[in-house]
Design a protein around this motif. Structure first.
Motif, PDB file in Angstrom:
ATOM      1  N   LYS A   1       0.853  -1.190   0.000  1.00 15.28           N
ATOM      2  CA  LYS A   1       0.000   0.000   0.000  1.00 15.28           C
ATOM      3  C   LYS A   1       0.889   1.240   0.000  1.00 15.28           C
ATOM      4  O   LYS A   1       1.772   1.382   0.837  1.00 15.28           O
ATOM      5  N   VAL A   2       0.649   2.107  -0.978  1.00 12.72           N
ATOM      6  CA  VAL A   2       1.366   3.379  -1.091  1.00 12.72           C
ATOM      7  C   VAL A   2       0.309   4.459  -1.286  1.00 12.72           C
ATOM      8  O   VAL A   2      -0.407   4.449  -2.292  1.00 12.72           O
ATOM      9  N   LYS A   3       0.223   5.355  -0.317  1.00 14.69           N
ATOM     10  CA  LYS A   3      -0.841   6.368  -0.297  1.00 14.69           C
ATOM     11  C   LYS A   3      -2.188   5.653  -0.381  1.00 14.69           C
ATOM     12  O   LYS A   3      -2.447   4.766   0.420  1.00 14.69           O
ATOM     13  N   ASN A   4      -3.034   6.020  -1.336  1.00 14.61           N
ATOM     14  CA  ASN A   4      -4.340   5.359  -1.485  1.00 14.61           C
ATOM     15  C   ASN A   4      -4.303   4.207  -2.472  1.00 14.61           C
ATOM     16  O   ASN A   4      -5.335   3.634  -2.794  1.00 14.61           O
ATOM     17  N   TYR A   5      -3.139   3.886  -2.961  1.00 17.26           N
ATOM     18  CA  TYR A   5      -2.987   2.891  -4.018  1.00 17.26           C
ATOM     19  C   TYR A   5      -2.510   1.555  -3.457  1.00 17.26           C
ATOM     20  O   TYR A   5      -1.862   1.494  -2.425  1.00 17.26           O
ATOM     21  N   ILE A   6      -2.812   0.508  -4.200  1.00 18.94           N
ATOM     22  CA  ILE A   6      -2.274  -0.819  -3.928  1.00 18.94           C
ATOM     23  C   ILE A   6      -1.348  -1.153  -5.095  1.00 18.94           C
ATOM     24  O   ILE A   6      -1.741  -1.056  -6.259  1.00 18.94           O
ATOM     25  N   ILE A   7      -0.130  -1.544  -4.765  1.00 20.11           N
ATOM     26  CA  ILE A   7       0.821  -2.004  -5.778  1.00 20.11           C
ATOM     27  C   ILE A   7       0.836  -3.529  -5.689  1.00 20.11           C
ATOM     28  O   ILE A   7       1.201  -4.088  -4.660  1.00 20.11           O
ATOM     29  N   ASP A   8       0.411  -4.185  -6.747  1.00 25.53           N
ATOM     30  CA  ASP A   8       0.415  -5.639  -6.806  1.00 25.53           C
ATOM     31  C   ASP A   8       1.719  -6.072  -7.455  1.00 25.53           C
ATOM     32  O   ASP A   8       1.912  -5.876  -8.665  1.00 25.53           O
ATOM     33  N   LEU A   9       2.605  -6.638  -6.658  1.00 22.50           N
ATOM     34  CA  LEU A   9       3.924  -7.019  -7.148  1.00 22.50           C
ATOM     35  C   LEU A   9       3.859  -8.194  -8.123  1.00 22.50           C
ATOM     36  O   LEU A   9       4.700  -8.301  -9.017  1.00 22.50           O
ATOM     37  N   ASN A  10       2.864  -9.072  -7.960  1.00 24.22           N
ATOM     38  CA  ASN A  10       2.747 -10.227  -8.850  1.00 24.22           C
ATOM     39  C   ASN A  10       2.324  -9.814 -10.252  1.00 24.22           C
ATOM     40  O   ASN A  10       2.924 -10.233 -11.240  1.00 24.22           O
ATOM     41  N   SER A  11       1.281  -9.008 -10.341  1.00 23.45           N
ATOM     42  CA  SER A  11       0.772  -8.626 -11.659  1.00 23.45           C
ATOM     43  C   SER A  11       1.405  -7.338 -12.175  1.00 23.45           C
ATOM     44  O   SER A  11       1.119  -6.922 -13.300  1.00 23.45           O
ATOM     45  N   ARG A  12       2.251  -6.718 -11.350  1.00 23.05           N
ATOM     46  CA  ARG A  12       2.901  -5.437 -11.686  1.00 23.05           C
ATOM     47  C   ARG A  12       1.859  -4.392 -12.076  1.00 23.05           C
ATOM     48  O   ARG A  12       1.945  -3.772 -13.126  1.00 23.05           O
ATOM     49  N   GLU A  13       0.898  -4.233 -11.175  1.00 23.21           N
ATOM     50  CA  GLU A  13      -0.157  -3.259 -11.406  1.00 23.21           C
ATOM     51  C   GLU A  13      -0.296  -2.334 -10.207  1.00 23.21           C
ATOM     52  O   GLU A  13      -0.070  -2.736  -9.065  1.00 23.21           O
ATOM     53  N   MET A  14      -0.696  -1.127 -10.513  1.00 22.69           N
ATOM     54  CA  MET A  14      -1.031  -0.135  -9.501  1.00 22.69           C
ATOM     55  C   MET A  14      -2.542   0.013  -9.562  1.00 22.69           C
ATOM     56  O   MET A  14      -3.099   0.193 -10.649  1.00 22.69           O
TER      57      MET A  14
ATOM     58  N   LEU B   1      -6.286   1.577  -7.945  1.00 20.56           N
ATOM     59  CA  LEU B   1      -7.058   2.522  -7.135  1.00 20.56           C
ATOM     60  C   LEU B   1      -8.509   2.258  -7.474  1.00 20.56           C
ATOM     61  O   LEU B   1      -8.933   2.472  -8.619  1.00 20.56           O
ATOM     62  N   LYS B   2      -9.248   1.778  -6.469  1.00 20.36           N
ATOM     63  CA  LYS B   2     -10.634   1.344  -6.689  1.00 20.36           C
ATOM     64  C   LYS B   2     -10.622   0.296  -7.793  1.00 20.36           C
ATOM     65  O   LYS B   2     -10.004  -0.729  -7.647  1.00 20.36           O
ATOM     66  N   LYS B   3     -11.259   0.527  -8.898  1.00 23.52           N
ATOM     67  CA  LYS B   3     -11.289  -0.484  -9.968  1.00 23.52           C
ATOM     68  C   LYS B   3     -10.408  -0.108 -11.151  1.00 23.52           C
ATOM     69  O   LYS B   3     -10.437  -0.757 -12.190  1.00 23.52           O
ATOM     70  N   ILE B   4      -9.605   0.930 -10.976  1.00 23.59           N
ATOM     71  CA  ILE B   4      -8.722   1.386 -12.054  1.00 23.59           C
ATOM     72  C   ILE B   4      -7.349   0.733 -11.876  1.00 23.59           C
ATOM     73  O   ILE B   4      -6.789   0.740 -10.778  1.00 23.59           O
ATOM     74  N   LYS B   5      -6.816   0.183 -12.971  1.00 22.45           N
ATOM     75  CA  LYS B   5      -5.526  -0.496 -12.940  1.00 22.45           C
ATOM     76  C   LYS B   5      -4.560   0.175 -13.909  1.00 22.45           C
ATOM     77  O   LYS B   5      -4.950   0.611 -14.980  1.00 22.45           O
ATOM     78  N   LEU B   6      -3.302   0.195 -13.501  1.00 22.64           N
ATOM     79  CA  LEU B   6      -2.238   0.713 -14.353  1.00 22.64           C
ATOM     80  C   LEU B   6      -1.105  -0.298 -14.349  1.00 22.64           C
ATOM     81  O   LEU B   6      -0.585  -0.660 -13.291  1.00 22.64           O
ATOM     82  N   LYS B   7      -0.725  -0.770 -15.535  1.00 20.06           N
ATOM     83  CA  LYS B   7       0.406  -1.686 -15.666  1.00 20.06           C
ATOM     84  C   LYS B   7       1.703  -0.914 -15.456  1.00 20.06           C
ATOM     85  O   LYS B   7       1.858   0.192 -15.967  1.00 20.06           O
ATOM     86  N   LEU B   8       2.620  -1.506 -14.692  1.00 17.61           N
ATOM     87  CA  LEU B   8       3.912  -0.879 -14.422  1.00 17.61           C
ATOM     88  C   LEU B   8       5.039  -1.831 -14.778  1.00 17.61           C
ATOM     89  O   LEU B   8       4.864  -3.042 -14.775  1.00 17.61           O
ATOM     90  N   THR B   9       6.209  -1.256 -15.032  1.00 17.98           N
ATOM     91  CA  THR B   9       7.400  -2.074 -15.226  1.00 17.98           C
ATOM     92  C   THR B   9       7.999  -2.382 -13.859  1.00 17.98           C
ATOM     93  O   THR B   9       7.663  -1.745 -12.852  1.00 17.98           O
ATOM     94  N   GLU B  10       8.916  -3.314 -13.832  1.00 18.31           N
ATOM     95  CA  GLU B  10       9.577  -3.651 -12.568  1.00 18.31           C
ATOM     96  C   GLU B  10      10.352  -2.447 -12.021  1.00 18.31           C
ATOM     97  O   GLU B  10      10.355  -2.189 -10.821  1.00 18.31           O
ATOM     98  N   LYS B  11      11.021  -1.699 -12.896  1.00 20.70           N
ATOM     99  CA  LYS B  11      11.766  -0.503 -12.468  1.00 20.70           C
ATOM    100  C   LYS B  11      10.831   0.539 -11.869  1.00 20.70           C
ATOM    101  O   LYS B  11      11.159   1.195 -10.892  1.00 20.70           O
ATOM    102  N   GLU B  12       9.656   0.710 -12.491  1.00 21.39           N
ATOM    103  CA  GLU B  12       8.691   1.679 -11.970  1.00 21.39           C
ATOM    104  C   GLU B  12       8.209   1.270 -10.576  1.00 21.39           C
ATOM    105  O   GLU B  12       8.124   2.099  -9.674  1.00 21.39           O
ATOM    106  N   ILE B  13       7.943  -0.009 -10.413  1.00 22.09           N
ATOM    107  CA  ILE B  13       7.529  -0.502  -9.093  1.00 22.09           C
ATOM    108  C   ILE B  13       8.642  -0.299  -8.083  1.00 22.09           C
ATOM    109  O   ILE B  13       8.413   0.188  -6.975  1.00 22.09           O
ATOM    110  N   ASN B  14       9.866  -0.656  -8.453  1.00 21.19           N
ATOM    111  CA  ASN B  14      11.004  -0.486  -7.535  1.00 21.19           C
ATOM    112  C   ASN B  14      11.198   0.982  -7.161  1.00 21.19           C
ATOM    113  O   ASN B  14      11.514   1.297  -6.012  1.00 21.19           O
ATOM    114  N   THR B  15      10.999   1.861  -8.118  1.00 21.69           N
ATOM    115  CA  THR B  15      11.126   3.302  -7.855  1.00 21.69           C
ATOM    116  C   THR B  15      10.058   3.764  -6.870  1.00 21.69           C
ATOM    117  O   THR B  15      10.362   4.453  -5.893  1.00 21.69           O
ATOM    118  N   ILE B  16       8.815   3.373  -7.119  1.00 17.56           N
ATOM    119  CA  ILE B  16       7.715   3.769  -6.235  1.00 17.56           C
ATOM    120  C   ILE B  16       7.948   3.250  -4.819  1.00 17.56           C
ATOM    121  O   ILE B  16       7.814   3.992  -3.836  1.00 17.56           O
TER     122      ILE B  16
END
Length: 187
Positions: free
Chosen positions: A95-108, A110-125
Motif C-alpha cells: 500500500k502506497v498512499k491510497n494505491y495498492i501495488i500488486d507485485l505479482n501482476s505489476r499493477e497499480m 485505485l478502486k477499480k482502475i488499474k495501471l500496468k507498471l514495469t519492474e523498475k517503476e515498481i522499484n522506484t515507487i
C-alpha cells in the motif's frame, strides 16, 4: 508466525476428524454451520482458510474438498499449500498512499482502475515511498538502477517523468511523486 485457522463450514464429519487430530496439526480448528456464524468468525481472524465440501460461498480463502476419501497426509499437504498461496498473495501487495501495488501482476490499483507498471517503476515507487525525505537522483541511480553516481545520465529523470505522466493519465493524480529541489518524494 500467525496462527493458522481452519474454519470447517457445513462439513461436520471433517470437523470431527480434524478436531481429533488437532494436537498433531499446527492449525486452530473452528466450525460454522451458518453463514452469519462464519462471517462473525472471519471478522476476528487474519490468517484463515475455510474448508467446505461444495463451493457455495463468496470467500477468497476457500478450499473445496469434494474428492473424498482423502488421506490425512494429502489433506494437510493441500491445506498447507493453500496457506502458502494466501501468504504469497498477502506479501505481494504494497500500500502506497491510497494505491495498492500488486507485485505479482505489476499493477497499480485505485478502486477499480488499474495501471500496468514495469519492474523498475515498481522499484522506484517502493523505494520513494519508504523514504520520509526527498530522494536525490544520485541515490535513485545507485539504489534502484545500480549505476555509479559519477556517471552522467538522465535515466532517472526520464523514468520519473514517464511514470508521473502514466499516473496522471490513468488516475488524474499530479501529486503522487513530488519533485523537490533536492530530489523526488512520495508523501
Amino acid at each position: 508466525m500467525l496462527t493458522q485457522n481452519i474454519i470447517v463450514y457445513k462439513f461436520l464429519e471433517l470437523y470431527h476428524i480434524l478436531e481429533e487430530l488437532c494436537s498433531d496439526l499446527n492449525f486452530n480448528i473452528l466450525y460454522a454451520d451458518d453463514k452469519n456464524i462464519l462471517n462473525d468468525k472471519l471478522k476476528n481472524l487474519d490468517n484463515y482458510l475455510v474448508i467446505t465440501n461444495n463451493k457455495n460461498l463468496n470467500i477468497n480463502r476457500q478450499f473445496v474438498l469434494n474428492q473424498t476419501p482423502i488421506s490425512i497426509y494429502k489433506l494437510t499437504e493441500k491445506i498447507n499449500i493453500e496457506f502458502l498461496k494466501a501468504q504469497f498473495n498477502n506479501q505481494s501487495e504494497v500500500k502506497v498512499k491510497n494505491y495498492i501495488i500488486d507485485l505479482n501482476s505489476r499493477e497499480m490499483l485505485l478502486k477499480k482502475i488499474k495501471l500496468k507498471l514495469t519492474e523498475k517503476e515498481i522499484n522506484t515507487i517502493i523505494f520513494l515511498s519508504k523514504s520520509n525525505k526527498p530522494v536525490s537522483v544520485d541515490e535513485l541511480q545507485e539504489k534502484v538502477w545500480s549505476y555509479q553516481s559519477d556517471i552522467e545520465t538522465h535515466t532517472v529523470e526520464t523514468h520519473i517523468y514517464r511514470l508521473r505522466k502514466k499516473i496522471l493519465n490513468t488516475f488524474k493524480d499530479n501529486e503522487f511523486i513530488i519533485s523537490k529541489k533536492n530530489g523526488y518524494q512520495i508523501k
